[in-house]
Design an enzyme around this catalytic site. Structure first.
Site, PDB file in Angstrom:
ATOM      1  CE1 TYR A   1      -4.756 -10.642  -5.962  1.00  0.00           C
ATOM      2  CE2 TYR A   1      -6.744  -9.312  -6.129  1.00  0.00           C
ATOM      3  CZ  TYR A   1      -5.396  -9.422  -5.835  1.00  0.00           C
ATOM      4  OH  TYR A   1      -4.709  -8.322  -5.414  1.00  0.00           O
TER       5      TYR A   1
ATOM      6  CE  LYS B   1      -4.760  -5.381  -3.653  1.00  0.00           C
ATOM      7  NZ  LYS B   1      -3.884  -4.528  -2.830  1.00  0.00           N
TER       8      LYS B   1
HETATM    9  O1  0WD Z   1       1.698  -9.063  -8.451  1.00  0.00           O
HETATM   10  C1  0WD Z   1       1.815  -8.355  -7.456  1.00  0.00           C
HETATM   11  N1  0WD Z   1       2.820  -8.543  -6.625  1.00  0.00           N
HETATM   12  C2  0WD Z   1       0.828  -7.262  -7.238  1.00  0.00           C
HETATM   13  C3  0WD Z   1       0.750  -6.653  -6.009  1.00  0.00           C
HETATM   14  C4  0WD Z   1      -0.049  -6.898  -8.353  1.00  0.00           C
HETATM   15  C5  0WD Z   1      -0.951  -5.796  -8.055  1.00  0.00           C
HETATM   16  C6  0WD Z   1      -1.008  -5.239  -6.805  1.00  0.00           C
HETATM   17  N2  0WD Z   1      -0.172  -5.668  -5.811  1.00  0.00           N
HETATM   18  C7  0WD Z   1      -0.279  -5.009  -4.514  1.00  0.00           C
HETATM   19  C8  0WD Z   1      -0.444  -5.893  -3.311  1.00  0.00           C
HETATM   20  O2  0WD Z   1      -1.758  -6.391  -3.187  1.00  0.00           O
HETATM   21  C9  0WD Z   1      -0.095  -4.916  -2.208  1.00  0.00           C
HETATM   22  O3  0WD Z   1      -1.197  -4.057  -1.955  1.00  0.00           O
HETATM   23  O4  0WD Z   1       0.889  -4.277  -4.248  1.00  0.00           O
HETATM   24  C10 0WD Z   1       1.018  -4.086  -2.853  1.00  0.00           C
HETATM   25  C11 0WD Z   1       2.425  -4.448  -2.437  1.00  0.00           C
HETATM   26  O5  0WD Z   1       2.574  -5.849  -2.531  1.00  0.00           O
HETATM   27  P1  0WD Z   1       3.907  -6.580  -3.002  1.00  0.00           P
HETATM   28  O6  0WD Z   1       4.986  -5.614  -3.214  1.00  0.00           O
HETATM   29  O7  0WD Z   1       3.516  -7.496  -4.092  1.00  0.00           O
HETATM   30  O8  0WD Z   1       4.207  -7.529  -1.768  1.00  0.00           O
HETATM   31  P2  0WD Z   1       5.204  -7.485  -0.509  1.00  0.00           P
HETATM   32  O9  0WD Z   1       6.587  -7.212  -0.931  1.00  0.00           O
HETATM   33  O10 0WD Z   1       4.953  -8.759   0.243  1.00  0.00           O
HETATM   34  O11 0WD Z   1       4.677  -6.257   0.326  1.00  0.00           O
HETATM   35  C12 0WD Z   1       3.434  -6.214   0.957  1.00  0.00           C
HETATM   36  C13 0WD Z   1       3.699  -5.927   2.410  1.00  0.00           C
HETATM   37  C14 0WD Z   1       3.828  -7.054   3.402  1.00  0.00           C
HETATM   38  O12 0WD Z   1       4.573  -8.019   3.127  1.00  0.00           O
HETATM   39  P3  0WD Z   1       4.245  -9.509   3.763  1.00  0.00           P
HETATM   40  O13 0WD Z   1       4.567 -10.352   2.589  1.00  0.00           O
HETATM   41  O14 0WD Z   1       5.142  -9.595   4.924  1.00  0.00           O
HETATM   42  O15 0WD Z   1       2.779  -9.620   4.136  1.00  0.00           O
HETATM   43  O16 0WD Z   1       2.618  -5.336   3.068  1.00  0.00           O
HETATM   44  C15 0WD Z   1       3.025  -5.266   4.426  1.00  0.00           C
HETATM   45  C16 0WD Z   1       4.122  -6.240   4.637  1.00  0.00           C
HETATM   46  O17 0WD Z   1       5.325  -5.586   4.727  1.00  0.00           O
HETATM   47  N3  0WD Z   1       1.991  -5.608   5.358  1.00  0.00           N
HETATM   48  C17 0WD Z   1       1.712  -4.825   6.393  1.00  0.00           C
HETATM   49  N4  0WD Z   1       2.229  -3.638   6.773  1.00  0.00           N
HETATM   50  C18 0WD Z   1       1.733  -3.097   7.893  1.00  0.00           C
HETATM   51  N5  0WD Z   1       0.767  -3.653   8.623  1.00  0.00           N
HETATM   52  C19 0WD Z   1       0.704  -5.485   7.107  1.00  0.00           C
HETATM   53  C20 0WD Z   1       0.234  -4.855   8.266  1.00  0.00           C
HETATM   54  N6  0WD Z   1      -0.717  -5.386   9.037  1.00  0.00           N
HETATM   55  N7  0WD Z   1       0.411  -6.653   6.476  1.00  0.00           N
HETATM   56  C21 0WD Z   1       1.206  -6.722   5.413  1.00  0.00           C
END
Ligand code: 0WD
Length: 256
Positions: free
Chosen positions: A155, A162
């Protein structure tokens, strides 16, 4: 009457229908919330727009959170349309893939800065613009992971980001409490999403849950959504500055 009837808010961080932000949005809409969505870029707009329209979103706006002007523009547009808001969901994180693959001491200065900027500082910036629109108080929820407080394999720099995010949550909560604005983080168990695909050996994190978590499984987007609903609705009215674990109880188990 739904728990979110009459409440309006913005969802940051939907990338596709697997996103945690989408799981949260569906729960909020089911309880009557009126929603606005942001998307990172044109490629993601093609995925986000149909999802947002399916829950009757009133605004669908571009926003790269590494750019203050774009954040300001989102809140200006939302303010012009609605006048005020009740909640914000911040579900955004980013780190360079290389920085998640090699050993932690190899993290570059730029990679460290980038992860901190997009994954932690963006909550501060978003809150700065959101707070003036929360005229009757409000609730902000961000997403974190156990790797903030424990050295979880692979991580790496995201764990450090985080940790900053969780600390920012507490400082923002302390500052904004007198305005009736609550700020909380949800620490979710591992869920297969686009962002998760950047973490090496992610499958192992899920199988560790199956073997060790008290519930003997990981959690779903829907379950995170239900906890977000609690924190964003009046059910969570006495809760702020907290890290709320939705991880099948894994937090209190010493990992194998
Ligand atoms: O296991 C997991 N999936 C966990 C996720 C466990 C615990 C926490 N999280 C957190 C992540 O760290 C994040 O903070 O949950 C949050 C949402 O993540 P997610 O739903 O797992 O992932 P995803 O569907 O990829 O959404 C995150 C999105 C980005 O997706 P991509 O994959 O394209 O980076 O964050 C957005 C983007 O849509 N994002 C941004 N939005 C605006 N400006 C930017 C940015 N610069 N960078 C990424």
């Amino acid at each position: 009457m739904g728990l979110m009837e009459g409440k309006r808010g913005i969802i940051f961080g939907v990338a596709n229908d697997m996103s945690i932000a989408w799981g949260i949005a569906r729960q909020l809409r089911a309880e009557g919330a009126t929603l606005a969505f942001t998307y990172l870029n044109e490629a993601l707009e093609r995925r986000v727009r149909p999802l947002a329209e399916s829950v009757d979103a009133e605004l669908i706006l571009p926003c790269d959170v590494s750019n203050d002007e774009e954040i300001e523009e989102v809140f200006k547009t939302v303010g012009d349309k609605w006048g005020e808001i009740d909640f914000v969901v911040h579900a955004i994180a980013f780190a360079n893939r290389e920085d998640l693959k090699h050993s932690f001491s190899q993290t570059s200065r730029e990679g460290f800065r980038l992860a901190m900027d997009i994954s932690a500082y963006s909550l501060v910036a978003v809150t700065r613009y959101a707070a003036p629109l929360m005229k009757k108080g409000g609730s902000i929820v961000t997403m974190t992971y156990l790797g903030a407080t424990r050295a979880v394999p692979n991580y790496n720099v995201m764990g450090v980001a985080k940790a900053a995010l969780e600390s920012s949550t507490r400082y923002l909560a302390a500052e904004l409490g007198e305005k009736g604005i609550r700020v909380n983080a949800i620490s979710a168990g591992p869920i297969r999403t686009l962002a998760a695909s950047g973490i090496a050996n992610f499958k192992k994190k899920i199988s560790l849950m199956d073997d060790n978590a008290p519930l003997r499984r990981t959690v779903t987007q829907e379950e995170v959504g239900k906890s977000a609903l609690y924190l964003l609705s009046d059910l969570g009215s006495g809760v702020t500055g907290e890290v709320h674990f939705v991880d099948a109880g894994f937090n209190f188990v010493v990992s194998a």
